[in-house]
Enzyme design. Structure first.
Site, mmCIF file in Angstrom:
data_model
loop_
_atom_site.group_PDB
_atom_site.id
_atom_site.type_symbol
_atom_site.label_atom_id
_atom_site.label_comp_id
_atom_site.label_asym_id
_atom_site.label_seq_id
_atom_site.Cartn_x
_atom_site.Cartn_y
_atom_site.Cartn_z
ATOM 1 N N SER A 247 0.840 -1.194 0.000
ATOM 2 C CA SER A 247 0.000 0.000 0.000
ATOM 3 C C SER A 247 0.884 1.256 0.000
ATOM 4 C CB SER A 247 -0.900 -0.013 1.227
ATOM 5 O OG SER A 247 -0.118 0.041 2.396
ATOM 6 N N TYR A 248 0.253 2.418 -0.077
ATOM 7 C CA TYR A 248 0.970 3.688 -0.130
ATOM 8 C C TYR A 248 1.947 3.801 1.043
ATOM 9 C CZ TYR A 248 1.600 8.678 -0.961
ATOM 10 O OH TYR A 248 2.124 9.908 -1.228
ATOM 11 N N PRO A 249 3.220 4.037 0.751
ATOM 12 C CA PRO A 249 4.215 3.954 1.828
ATOM 13 C C PRO A 249 4.376 5.239 2.640
ATOM 14 C CG PRO A 249 5.321 4.298 -0.256
ATOM 15 C CD PRO A 249 3.846 4.257 -0.562
#
Length: 621
Positions: A329-331
DNA sequence: GCAAGGTC
């Protein structure tokens, strides 16, 4: 209808296009080698219906701030003029081809559909895109997609439920841009010009000031100063040893240590007079080692260097790559709580095929699952970092990519399992008036530790059996001597913790500020010397110039010192208030500039403090 | 020649 979709980066445009286009899209080149236009048809449902779609992207921000050319001379423009000078926001040179592309594609579109990341900066980038698109088509209507990962169902749901751009978030960013730009220019110019004039050695150097750079430097100098000032102090302690059931047990003194030798001797004397020690308490109690919290960016950048021996900056770069390829997922997230509605079971089931942790994942699905802990942070934009799809080592470009993916996945599975459990026995004894204790630990269930291999929890040596009121003659009671040890220089995880706690930089930029103060030669990175556990760890020490700047500014005015974190921390709080609609951009800019006019005046009238410190550290000693 | 924030 014709719809122009614009993402924050090409990888998102490509992923979203392939999901919405069902794999059927046509790719057109643009003047930028990073950006493509993807054409496809899609039925958005609702008011939009079946549409001709072009999906494209920018590369982060489109515009940048600048002063008009009459302010560009450092030597002839008094710095204080820059407090009031007009600021231009214009498309940056690098982004010009992207802006052209958007303008052209917007000219025959009915709607502009913004697909930038759902965070503060993404809302601002959305307004940049929207301004450019409107310059190509003043009648275009603007929508915004609400998404935070690239899962198919999530993207389709986002496509069908547009919202509006968040003006408050965009305003907060506009305020930050103006303040950082003005203050950076004003203080960089004055200190560079004055110090260059005074010191031959600085003639060619830019002595930059940045509202994040300086507090970062301040933390490094602060720790260095504590190391400099450290004087070891001798202490004494009493050690009590028993021998029973073929085991040697060393009990720890409740007073731990005293800094007065005579006092230690008196305490020892009293113990010896008592001759026997008596067991006053035997406690057996369960002990829990808690599983970790859901993973945030700051944790990731701290644990990369610590567990994986990959620098903070590299760890983040790799996580970004894993994200753009759809593996995680978005880091960049501040959130350490999973949304209750999130389908964790499905995410876990994607990991059951893995040879290393597949069985662990399967066991979670068949009864071992426990709800993740909830931390106290939620940015309302992104979930905690977690794996989206399973990937094998061979499919990744490097060993380090694999390490980071593995860490993110193991951390996620650990979050979904149970705490580790053990049993602890504590034995307390008294000799004369002095109390001692020792404990023994038996680890009973490893649970999350079976998958989270980065933490260790081991059973200690088993204590022999002690009963309440047992009396024994110790094998040994004596004084041991020691000395306090020096604090150590800051490591990267420690520095990031300080920046995080004080709101210096964002989760994604902290690693860059640390690089910047090294590039400016305010700070050096080196390997820790000596023996022991900390040897070889990277640590930061200030250069002479770094120390001189911090001491000089502290002397000019400690309360407002630019090297202290308070000003930036306060600004972060104010930006959040703008996001919440509780304050306005103009108010914050005016109030902050008024504050900094005072700081500037003080800096100018007391500049000799900086000169004196530079003389001391650059030429003296 | 200046910032910090995006991203390549």
């Amino acid at each position: 209808m014709r719809i122009l979709c614009v993402a924050e980066k090409n990888s998102i445009a490509k992923s979203v296009a392939s999901i919405l286009g069902g794999g059927h899209f046509r790719r057109r080149d643009t003047k930028s080698k990073y950006i493509k236009n993807y054409d496809f048809d899609y039925d958005f449902g609702g008011q939009l219906g079946d549409c001709n779609v072009t999906m494209t992207a920018v590369s982060g921000h489109l515009t940048e701030a600048s002063f008009p050319p009459e302010y560009s001379s450092w030597s002839s423009v008094p710095q204080e003029v820059l407090f009031d000078a007009q600021i231009r926001i214009s498309v940056s040179k690098n982004s010009a081809p992207l802006a052209d592309n958007i303008r052209r594609e917007a000219s025959n579109a009915d709607y502009l559909y913004i697909w930038t990341d759902c965070d503060r900066e993404g809302e601002y980038i959305g307004t940049e895109i929207s301004n450019v698109a409107r310059s190509g088509n003043s009648r275009i209507r603007v929508l915004r997609a609400d998404f935070n990962n690239l899962e198919r169902t999530h993207i389709i749901r986002a496509a069908r439920n547009p919202r509006n751009l968040n003006q408050w978030a965009a305003d907060a960013v506009a305020a930050r841009i103006e303040l950082d730009f003005r203050l950076g220019a004003i203080f960089t110019r004055i200190q560079t010009l004055q110090l260059q004039k005074a010191f031959e050695i600085l003639k060619k150097r830019v002595i930059s000031y940045g509202p994040c750079q300086f507090p970062t430097l301040g933390f490094v100098v602060d720790r260095w100063q504590r190391v400099e000032d450290f004087l070891p102090e001798q202490f004494w302690s009493i050690k009590l040893q028993d021998r029973r059931q073929a085991k040697t047990v060393t009990f720890n003194w409740k007073r731990n240590r005293v800094f007065d030798h005579l006092a230690a001797l008196v305490y020892l004397e009293r113990c010896l007079e008592a001759k026997v020690a008596k067991v006053t308490n035997v406690v057996q109690k369960p002990k829990t080692k808690y599983k970790p919290l859901p993973l945030t960016t700051v944790e990731l950048t701290k644990l990369g260097p610590k567990f994986l021996r990959i620098s903070a900056k590299k760890t983040l770069e790799i996580a970004e790559h894993l994200y753009t390829n759809g593996f995680v997922s978005y880091p960049r997230t501040e959130t350490d709580q999973f949304d209750p509605g999130m389908d964790l079971q499905t995410l876990i089931s994607k990991q059951t095929s893995d040879p290393s942790w597949g069985t662990f994942a399967s066991d979670l699905l068949s009864g071992n699952f426990r709800n993740p802990r909830s931390g106290s942070h939620n940015d309302k934009a992104h979930p905690p970092i977690h794996p989206i799809a399973h990937v094998t080592q061979n499919a990744l470009p490097s060993q380090d990519h694999w390490k980071v993916y593995q860490f993110i996945t193991r951390r996620f599975l650990a979050c979904c399992s149970d705490h580790a459990r053990g049993a602890e026995t504590i034995v307390e004894v008294t000799m004369g008036d002095e109390q001692f204790s020792q404990s023994g630990l038996t680890v009973l269930e490893h649970n999350y530790l079976d998958v989270y291999i980065y933490e260790k929890w081991n059973s200690s040596a088993q204590l022999p059996v002690y009963e309440m009121n047992d009396e024994f003659v110790p094998r040994q009671v004596n004084i041991i001597e020691g000395a306090t040890t020096s604090p150590t220089y800051l490591t990267e995880p420690e520095l990031i913790s300080l920046m995080d706690a004080n709101g210096i930089g964002t989760d994604a930029t902290m690693a860059e500020h640390i690089e910047k103060v090294q590039e400016r030669e305010y700070v050096l990175k080196r390997k820790r010397k000596g023996k022991g556990s900390g040897a070889g760890v990277s640590e930061f020490v200030p250069t002479s110039l770094g120390v001189a700047l911090v001491k000089g500014y502290d002397e000019i005015g400690l309360e407002w010192s630019l090297t202290k974190p308070f000003l930036r921390r306060e600004m972060e709080v104010q930006l959040k208030n703008i996001e919440k609609g509780q304050s306005s951009k103009n108010v914050l800019v005016e109030v902050t500039l008024t504050q900094f006019r005072d700081v500037f005046h003080l800096t100018k009238t007391r500049f000799e403090c900086l000169l004196r410190r530079c003389k001391e550290y650059l030429e003296g000693q």
